[in-house]
Design a protein around this motif. Structure first.
Motif, short mmCIF file in Angstrom:
data_model
loop_
_atom_site.label_atom_id
_atom_site.label_comp_id
_atom_site.label_asym_id
_atom_site.label_seq_id
_atom_site.Cartn_x
_atom_site.Cartn_y
_atom_site.Cartn_z
N MET A 34 -56.95 2.74 -20.49
CA MET A 34 -55.67 3.28 -20.97
C MET A 34 -55.68 4.81 -20.99
N MET A 35 -56.82 5.40 -21.31
CA MET A 35 -56.89 6.87 -21.28
C MET A 35 -56.84 7.38 -19.84
N GLY A 36 -57.40 6.62 -18.90
CA GLY A 36 -57.29 6.99 -17.48
C GLY A 36 -55.84 6.91 -17.02
N LEU A 37 -55.12 5.90 -17.48
CA LEU A 37 -53.70 5.78 -17.17
C LEU A 37 -52.92 6.95 -17.75
N ARG A 38 -53.36 7.45 -18.89
CA ARG A 38 -52.72 8.63 -19.49
C ARG A 38 -52.90 9.85 -18.60
N LEU A 39 -54.09 10.01 -18.03
CA LEU A 39 -54.33 11.12 -17.11
C LEU A 39 -53.46 11.00 -15.86
N VAL A 40 -53.28 9.79 -15.38
CA VAL A 40 -52.42 9.56 -14.22
C VAL A 40 -50.98 9.96 -14.56
N CYS A 41 -50.52 9.63 -15.78
CA CYS A 41 -49.17 10.03 -16.20
C CYS A 41 -49.03 11.55 -16.23
N LEU A 57 -36.90 15.83 -14.09
CA LEU A 57 -37.06 15.96 -15.54
C LEU A 57 -36.98 14.61 -16.24
N ALA A 58 -36.14 13.73 -15.76
CA ALA A 58 -36.05 12.39 -16.36
C ALA A 58 -37.35 11.62 -16.14
N TRP A 59 -37.86 11.68 -14.90
CA TRP A 59 -39.12 11.00 -14.60
C TRP A 59 -40.29 11.63 -15.35
N ALA A 60 -40.29 12.93 -15.45
CA ALA A 60 -41.35 13.62 -16.18
C ALA A 60 -41.28 13.29 -17.66
N ALA A 61 -40.07 13.18 -18.20
CA ALA A 61 -39.92 12.80 -19.61
C ALA A 61 -40.47 11.40 -19.85
N ALA A 62 -40.23 10.49 -18.92
CA ALA A 62 -40.77 9.13 -19.05
C ALA A 62 -42.30 9.15 -19.00
N ALA A 63 -42.87 9.95 -18.11
CA ALA A 63 -44.32 10.05 -18.01
C ALA A 63 -44.92 10.68 -19.27
N ILE A 64 -44.24 11.68 -19.82
CA ILE A 64 -44.72 12.33 -21.05
C ILE A 64 -44.62 11.37 -22.23
N ALA A 65 -43.54 10.57 -22.27
CA ALA A 65 -43.42 9.56 -23.34
C ALA A 65 -44.56 8.56 -23.26
N ALA A 66 -44.92 8.17 -22.04
CA ALA A 66 -46.05 7.25 -21.87
C ALA A 66 -47.35 7.92 -22.32
N MET A 67 -47.48 9.22 -22.03
CA MET A 67 -48.68 9.95 -22.45
C MET A 67 -48.81 10.01 -23.97
N VAL A 68 -47.69 10.05 -24.66
CA VAL A 68 -47.72 10.09 -26.12
C VAL A 68 -48.02 8.71 -26.69
N ALA A 69 -47.45 7.66 -26.07
CA ALA A 69 -47.61 6.30 -26.60
C ALA A 69 -48.97 5.69 -26.26
N LEU A 70 -49.54 6.03 -25.13
CA LEU A 70 -50.79 5.40 -24.70
C LEU A 70 -51.96 5.60 -25.65
#
Length: 113
Positions: A34-41, A57-70
């Motif tokens: 899961m931490m590796g997936l965070r790096l991918v995000c 920006l929308a896609w980046a926001a989704a990736a950043i939200a995943a980085m926070v939740a992971l």
């Protein structure tokens, strides 16, 4: 447990739980995945903004939200142990017998005790 000639039957080894070391290794793998997936995000968010992709920006926001939740999800999953298996012995031990059906007296019938 069933009995064989008055003695207890042996415990089946397939009912045994994983060793604590194996459980720890499994939880560590899940956490690292899961931490590796965070790096991918993070890499995806960086590339999206850098390459100026449409709706970046929308896609980046989704990736950043995943980085926070992971990390939160990874810690919860890594600290959770597998559920205990219910054995037939403990199920029999804690089972309550079904209440017997009682017959109600017929109307006008007197019951003497």
């Amino acid at each position: 447990m069933s009995t064989i000639r008055g003695k207890r039957a042996p415990v089946v080894i397939t009912e045994a739980e994983e060793s604590p070391q194996a459980q720890l290794r499994s939880r560590q793998r899940k956490y690292l995945t899961m931490m590796g997936l965070r790096l991918v995000c993070l890499a995806v968010a960086t590339l999206l903004v850098g390459l100026k992709v449409p709706h970046a920006l929308a896609w980046a926001a989704a990736a950043i939200a995943a980085m926070v939740a992971l990390p939160w999800m990874a810690v919860l999953i890594a600290n959770d142990r597998p559920p205990k298996k219910s054995s037939t012995f403990s199920a029999k031990l804690h089972r309550r017998p079904a209440p017997e059906a009682r017959e109600l007296p017929a109307a006008g019938k007197v019951i003497d005790e």
